[in-house]
Design a protein around this motif. Structure first.
Motif, PDB file in Angstrom:
ATOM      1  N   ALA A 106       0.833  -1.204   0.000  1.00  0.00           N
ATOM      2  CA  ALA A 106       0.000   0.000   0.000  1.00  0.00           C
ATOM      3  C   ALA A 106       0.865   1.251   0.000  1.00  0.00           C
ATOM      4  N   TYR A 107       0.373   2.275  -0.611  1.00  0.00           N
ATOM      5  CA  TYR A 107       1.061   3.560  -0.711  1.00  0.00           C
ATOM      6  C   TYR A 107       0.109   4.652  -0.265  1.00  0.00           C
TER       7      TYR A 107
ATOM      8  N   GLU B 267      -4.417   5.840   2.294  1.00  0.00           N
ATOM      9  CA  GLU B 267      -3.646   4.686   1.876  1.00  0.00           C
ATOM     10  C   GLU B 267      -4.252   4.103   0.603  1.00  0.00           C
TER      11      GLU B 267
ATOM     12  N   SER C 268      -3.453   1.216  -2.803  1.00  0.00           N
ATOM     13  CA  SER C 268      -2.687   0.054  -3.206  1.00  0.00           C
ATOM     14  C   SER C 268      -2.455   0.077  -4.707  1.00  0.00           C
TER      15      SER C 268
ATOM     16  N   GLY D 260      -6.332  -6.542  -4.671  1.00  0.00           N
ATOM     17  CA  GLY D 260      -5.074  -6.841  -3.998  1.00  0.00           C
ATOM     18  C   GLY D 260      -4.927  -8.277  -3.567  1.00  0.00           C
TER      19      GLY D 260
END
Length: 72
Positions: free
Chosen positions: A2-3, A9, A11, A47
């Motif tokens: 995740a970013y 946040e 992904s 994800g």
């Protein structure tokens, strides 16, 4: 993985979903263009499925972006 984007946040999968939607493509349309199933696109966006480098390159080509955009 995740970013963060603008304090939230995100992904790789959510970035791919965002880029797909910006191009006006359905999961099915994108899947057909990169020769995978709609289910696989859904799993990638959620994800639960990892990308191969080859599929990353194909997705980036179809979405008109660089693979680095998946992690921004």
């Amino acid at each position: 993985m995740a970013y963060k984007r603008r304090g939230e946040e995100v992904s790789v999968g959510s970035n791919i979903k965002f880029l797909r939607m910006m191009k006006g493509l359905s999961q099915e349309e994108l899947a057909e263009r990169v020769n995978v199933t709609k289910s696989m696109i859904s799993q990638i966006e959620r994800g639960t499925k990892n990308l191969t480098m080859e599929l990353s390159v194909e997705l980036a080509r179809e979405l008109g972006c660089d693979i680095r955009d998946f992690v921004k």
